[in-house]
Design a protein around this motif. Structure first.
Motif, short mmCIF file in Angstrom:
data_model
loop_
_atom_site.label_atom_id
_atom_site.label_comp_id
_atom_site.label_asym_id
_atom_site.label_seq_id
_atom_site.Cartn_x
_atom_site.Cartn_y
_atom_site.Cartn_z
N THR A 149 -78.93 -16.14 -23.63
CA THR A 149 -79.19 -17.46 -22.70
C THR A 149 -79.04 -16.84 -21.36
O THR A 149 -80.05 -17.24 -20.52
N SER A 150 -78.35 -16.04 -20.89
CA SER A 150 -78.32 -15.16 -19.62
C SER A 150 -79.62 -14.76 -19.39
O SER A 150 -80.36 -14.79 -18.29
N ARG A 151 -80.37 -13.97 -20.23
CA ARG A 151 -81.52 -13.18 -20.26
C ARG A 151 -82.66 -14.41 -19.82
O ARG A 151 -83.49 -13.92 -19.06
N PHE A 152 -82.74 -15.23 -20.64
CA PHE A 152 -83.46 -16.22 -20.42
C PHE A 152 -83.58 -17.08 -19.10
O PHE A 152 -84.60 -17.06 -18.41
N LEU A 153 -82.15 -17.08 -18.47
CA LEU A 153 -82.27 -17.68 -17.26
C LEU A 153 -82.52 -16.78 -16.14
O LEU A 153 -83.38 -17.33 -15.23
N PHE A 154 -82.28 -15.49 -16.34
CA PHE A 154 -82.81 -14.56 -15.21
C PHE A 154 -84.30 -14.51 -15.25
O PHE A 154 -84.84 -14.52 -14.34
N LYS A 155 -84.97 -14.52 -16.63
CA LYS A 155 -86.37 -14.49 -16.54
C LYS A 155 -86.93 -15.81 -16.08
O LYS A 155 -87.99 -15.88 -15.21
N TYR A 156 -86.25 -17.12 -16.27
CA TYR A 156 -86.97 -18.43 -15.80
C TYR A 156 -86.91 -18.34 -14.26
O TYR A 156 -87.71 -18.77 -13.59
N GLY A 157 -85.79 -17.83 -13.83
CA GLY A 157 -85.83 -17.87 -12.47
C GLY A 157 -86.32 -16.96 -11.37
O GLY A 157 -86.28 -16.64 -10.35
N GLY A 158 -87.00 -15.72 -12.22
CA GLY A 158 -87.65 -14.67 -11.71
C GLY A 158 -86.82 -13.83 -10.95
O GLY A 158 -86.92 -13.16 -10.01
#
Length: 204
Positions: A18-27
């Motif tokens: 989930t955190s990896r997704f959020l990092f990627k989503y936010g650039g």
């Protein structure tokens, strides 16, 4: 220059995804530090409570996957606009987390007969109760799990629900098209889609 954030976890998706997704989503650049299984014993005593994931930032270290994800969701504007909206999101996340916790003893069970019994009980008692209710919530929320818009609750579900299938060996969302659509919607976001295509391979 090293990224300002370092996320430390095992070499799999698990509760850090989930955190990896959020990092990627936010650039947001981050170091995706992966501890190998054989190296975990020497790492364990370095952690606050003998658990991963850990988030490191500006010389500080924090644990707990949901707390980390909630923090990142605020950074990338996928949290609520007020305390009540955040409460709605948290209630969904905690419900999905409750389901995930029921997978843990199944994943650890080595006896195949006992494992099958645990899976059957999970499907009958938990999935059959929780998933229809989550499906109804998506229907009421414009195709999302909270607030009628994309939030980190959708990210949490999209990253945790594949564990349902991996542990049970079944397509657990087969009868829940709206929940499956939530997961697909998150996975099709350009930054997430690129991450899924390039991330290290693992079962879950």
């Amino acid at each position: 220059m090293a990224p300002a954030y370092k996320l430390i976890y095992g070499d799999y998706r698990g509760v850090a995804e989930t955190s990896r997704f959020l990092f990627k989503y936010g650039g947001i650049e981050f170091e995706d530090a992966r501890v190998q299984f054989e190296d975990w014993p020497q790492w364990k005593e370095k952690t606050p409570f003998g658990q991963l994931p850990l988030l490191e930032h500006n010389g500080k270290q924090i644990n707990q996957s949901i707390a980390i994800a909630r923090y990142l969701a605020n950074l990338v504007k996928l949290a609520g606009n007020d305390d009540w909206e955040n409460l709605e999101i948290d209630s969904i996340v905690d419900t999905v987390s409750d389901i995930r916790q029921k997978l843990v003893p199944i994943g650890r069970e080595q006896d195949q007969i006992r494992r099958k019994t645990l899976i059957d009980t999970l499907i009958k008692d938990s999935f059959s109760y929780h998933l229809p209710r989550l499906e109804a919530i998506v229907e009421k929320n414009n195709g999302y799990l909270a607030l009628g818009r994309l939030t980190w609750a959708d990210f949490y579900f999209a990253t945790i629900s594949p564990m349902f299938d991996a542990i049970t060996g079944q397509d657990c969302l087969a009868n829940y098209p709206k929940l499956k659509a939530v997961r697909d919607k998150v996975n099709e976001l350009p930054a997430i889609k690129k991450w899924i295509e390039t991330r290290p391979a693992s079962d879950f």
